[in-house]
Design a protein around this motif. Structure first.
Motif, PDB file in Angstrom:
ATOM      1  N   CYS A   1     -14.109  98.153 -67.921  1.00 49.72           N
ATOM      2  CA  CYS A   1     -12.822  98.736 -67.508  1.00 49.72           C
ATOM      3  C   CYS A   1     -12.673  98.704 -65.991  1.00 49.72           C
ATOM      4  CB  CYS A   1     -12.703 100.176 -68.009  1.00 49.72           C
ATOM      5  SG  CYS A   1     -12.554 100.322 -69.805  1.00 49.72           S
TER       6      CYS A   1
ATOM      7  N   LEU B   1      -9.954 103.418 -69.688  1.00 49.90           N
ATOM      8  CA  LEU B   1     -11.198 104.085 -70.074  1.00 49.90           C
ATOM      9  C   LEU B   1     -11.030 104.934 -71.332  1.00 49.90           C
ATOM     10  CD1 LEU B   1     -12.276 104.994 -66.468  1.00 49.90           C
ATOM     11  CD2 LEU B   1     -13.623 103.604 -68.043  1.00 49.90           C
ATOM     12  N   ALA B   2      -9.808 105.373 -71.607  1.00 48.70           N
ATOM     13  CA  ALA B   2      -9.554 106.167 -72.807  1.00 48.70           C
ATOM     14  C   ALA B   2      -9.574 105.321 -74.075  1.00 48.70           C
ATOM     15  CB  ALA B   2      -8.219 106.895 -72.690  1.00 48.70           C
TER      16      ALA B   2
ATOM     17  N   SER C   1     -18.350 105.483 -78.434  1.00 45.89           N
ATOM     18  CA  SER C   1     -17.269 105.327 -77.452  1.00 45.89           C
ATOM     19  C   SER C   1     -16.958 106.661 -76.777  1.00 45.89           C
ATOM     20  CB  SER C   1     -16.006 104.775 -78.128  1.00 45.89           C
ATOM     21  OG  SER C   1     -15.535 105.650 -79.138  1.00 45.89           O
TER      22      SER C   1
ATOM     23  N   SER D   1     -15.210 107.877 -73.268  1.00 46.78           N
ATOM     24  CA  SER D   1     -13.772 108.042 -73.024  1.00 46.78           C
ATOM     25  C   SER D   1     -13.362 109.496 -72.843  1.00 46.78           C
ATOM     26  CB  SER D   1     -12.972 107.440 -74.192  1.00 46.78           C
ATOM     27  OG  SER D   1     -13.183 106.043 -74.293  1.00 46.78           O
TER      28      SER D   1
ATOM     29  N   TYR E   1     -11.935 111.172 -69.459  1.00 46.63           N
ATOM     30  CA  TYR E   1     -10.651 110.665 -68.975  1.00 46.63           C
ATOM     31  C   TYR E   1      -9.505 111.174 -69.843  1.00 46.63           C
ATOM     32  CZ  TYR E   1     -14.382 107.888 -67.112  1.00 46.63           C
ATOM     33  OH  TYR E   1     -15.565 107.531 -66.528  1.00 46.63           O
TER      34      TYR E   1
END
Length: 597
Positions: free
Chosen positions: A223, A411-412, A437, A440, A443
């Motif tokens: 990212c 990033l989300a 994940s 995330s 953010y």
């Protein structure tokens, strides 16, 4: 020197950190370690699951704790890492080893690094938002959300790498944005931003440590690269970032060439084939949960709870999203209320009907909802809340901050999208899980804080219905935290019934109390299923894990006589030497505490 406003901010931040720490310490050692944590414990001590690097200990008829605890080498650590975690997370295991050398081997001690890193996330998120968005209130709201976020609380109670990697990747993003800021202009007056060489060095070190804490942290740095492609127009900065990345990758590659990472790709390829075969032949009763073929519909179904639980305001909404009619009605009412808010948000004196319209639209669906009406009422508030996030970005951020929102969105969503892509490529849905994940979450906390900050600026007839819906969701979050503390939140704790306290630790305490010279300790032989001849097969015809885990808690110089009883599947037994009396130390039969649990 602190100003009155900064003193208030400091007091509020301190209160949030105390709350965060309290939530993470509460019941942290109540429930015994589960299978992944058993791997964590053994790997941190350089011990291979099932004793592959202890052949000289367990190949004999009898063994002692002193033999089990003979000094371990770095090669033992690598071998344990390969067989216990496919060569992943060596940096985390190194940190954990050092911690436990100082503070011991209890369950609480094993989990304390996760507690500390999870609490530090709250502090770093405050620093991140205050520095990059120039707002104390936004920083405090973001930190407050992170303090109570169930995902962070749950993983602070798990002795795995996740809390450490979430902290490291947030720190990496903070350093990356400081670099971008310094490249574009001089730092703001009064700031204490380090020089560019120091920032590049720190960023490189965080990159290496992150990847060696969990390989999937590369999605965060991906990212960063995407953001640089969009906004970085400085050739010198590109060259320096490229060199930093190349040197970092070079250092990481040493682990893949000479360390435990050299078996990672072999194992990942094997697992992809193994789980794909399950998805095609036995998706529902394999013992590994439901593993489906990676068709687009199957991936989409698995992705819904991942994205839903990522946002604290929609956590748990998958329970109502499965009902298409109900969820579409709730979302439709939310869209209509959002249109009204948008139309009249800047009108000083709107028509009389507007004063009650938003509240009416939230409530009108209640008689028609056939499942969990209160959750659907919350769902109807999601659309206007997302609108408020967008409104905050449009109205209350400058050009630089709008660019920062882009990296927040990357990033989300990119880490989860990467998981979905890898699932499609591997042909199965096994790896679509929140923790892979979880980078995330910080953010997303910032995005939610933007919506809350904008909510308080609305006139009460618009904000009150949304606020009530959010209060209902707060009740849901509190209940989820209660379930986490009760060990009954399967999506986080992996259990819907509470585990018992650690039987290996309690067995070791009993043995230390009752053992006398001449006694013999017998361990059960739990039959193991061999999935990979190369990685799972050991020299031993009997299962060793129960014996290993008890020995972890026995005195390292003890000469207790021990052996595996090949005919007993469930009991740890102490046989008294003179009388031959058999004392059952622990019986695993019927308890939720064995190899795969």
């Amino acid at each position: 020197m602190f100003t009155p406003s900064s003193r208030t901010t400091l007091v509020l931040l301190s209160a949030l950190l105390i709350l965060a720490l309290a939530l993470r310490l509460y019941r942290v050692g109540t429930y015994g370690i589960y299978f992944d944590e058993k791997s964590t414990l053994l790997i941190s001590q350089g011990v291979c699951l099932e004793g592959f690097n202890q052949k000289d200990v367990f190949s004999k008829t009898y063994f002692t704790p002193a033999e089990f605890w003979k000094p371990k080498t770095f090669n033992d650590f690598i071998e344990a890492n390969i067989r216990g975690d496919i060569g992943n997370s060596p940096a985390y295991y190194g940190v954990l080893w050092l911690w436990m050398e100082v503070f011991g081997l209890s369950d609480t001690s094993l989990r304390m690094p996760s507690v500390i890193f999870s609490t530090l996330i709250v502090w770093l998120l405050f620093v991140f938002v205050r520095r990059h968005f120039r707002s104390d209130s936004m920083a405090l709201i973001s930190a407050g959300i992170a303090a109570i976020e169930p995902f962070f609380v749950a993983y602070s109670h798990i002795a795995r790498n996740y809390s450490m990697t979430f902290f490291l990747t947030l720190l990496g993003t903070h350093l990356f944005l400081l670099i971008m800021e310094r490249v574009r202009s001089s730092p703001p007056s009064g700031s204490k931003t380090p020089s560019l060489p120091v920032l590049y060095l720190a960023y490189g070190l965080v990159f290496v440590t992150s990847v060696l804490s969990h390989y999937l942290t590369v999605t965060v740095f991906l990212c960063h690269g995407l953001y640089a492609l969009l906004y970085l127009r400085n050739t010198r900065a590109w060259v320096t970032l490229g060199l930093t990345s190349a040197i970092g990758l070079g250092l990481v590659s040493l682990w893949f060439i000479y360390g435990g990472g050299k078996y990672t790709f072999f194992t990942l390829n094997y697992q992809a084939s193994f789980y794909k075969n399950i998805a095609l032949t036995n998706p529902y009763k394999s013992g590994f949960g439901i593993i489906l073929p990676a068709t687009i519909p199957n991936i989409a179904v698995r992705a819904v709870p991942i994205f839903s639980d990522l946002f604290i305001i929609t956590n748990g909404m998958v329970a109502v999203l499965v009902s298409i009619r109900n969820s579409m009605l709730a979302l439709g009412l939310g869209v209509v209320s959002t249109v009204i808010i948008h139309r009249y948000i800047t009108v000083a004196k709107p028509p009389v009907w507007v004063y009650a319209a938003v509240a009416f639209l939230f409530l009108v669906g209640l008689p028609f909802y056939s499942v969990e009406p209160l959750r659907l009422l919350v769902l109807s508030a999601v659309v206007p809340f997302v609108y408020l996030i967008g409104r905050y970005v449009v109205d209350r951020t400058n050009a630089d901050q709008k660019r920062l929102v882009v990296i927040l969105l990357l990033l989300a969503f990119v880490p989860t999208l990467f998981l979905l892509f890898m699932a499609w490529r591997s042909g199965h849905t096994f790896g679509i899980t929140q923790r892979y994940s979880g980078f995330s979450f910080p953010y997303v906390c910032i995005l939610i804080a933007m919506g809350l900050r904008q909510l308080v600026t609305l006139r009460w007839w618009f904000s009150l219905p949304i606020a009530i819906a959010l209060l209902i969701q707060t009740g849901n979050i509190v209940q989820l935290l209660v379930d986490i503390y009760a060990d009954e939140a399967p999506k986080y704790t992996y259990f819907d019934k509470a585990r018992i306290p650690n039987p290996y630790w309690s067995s070791a305490q009993k043995l230390k109390e009752l053992y006398t010279p001449g006694d013999t300790i017998l361990y059960p032989n739990k039959k193991r299923q061999i999935f990979s001849e190369k990685m799972d097969r050991t020299y031993s015809p009997v299962a060793l894990l129960d014996a290993q885990l008890v020995n972890v808690y026995l005195p390292q110089d003890a000469a207790y006589i021990q052996r595996i009883d090949p005919n007993d599947r469930d009991r740890i037994v102490l046989v008294k030497g003179r009388s031959g009396e058999k004392i059952t130390i622990f019986d695993f039969k019927g308890s939720t505490y064995r190899y795969g649990e």
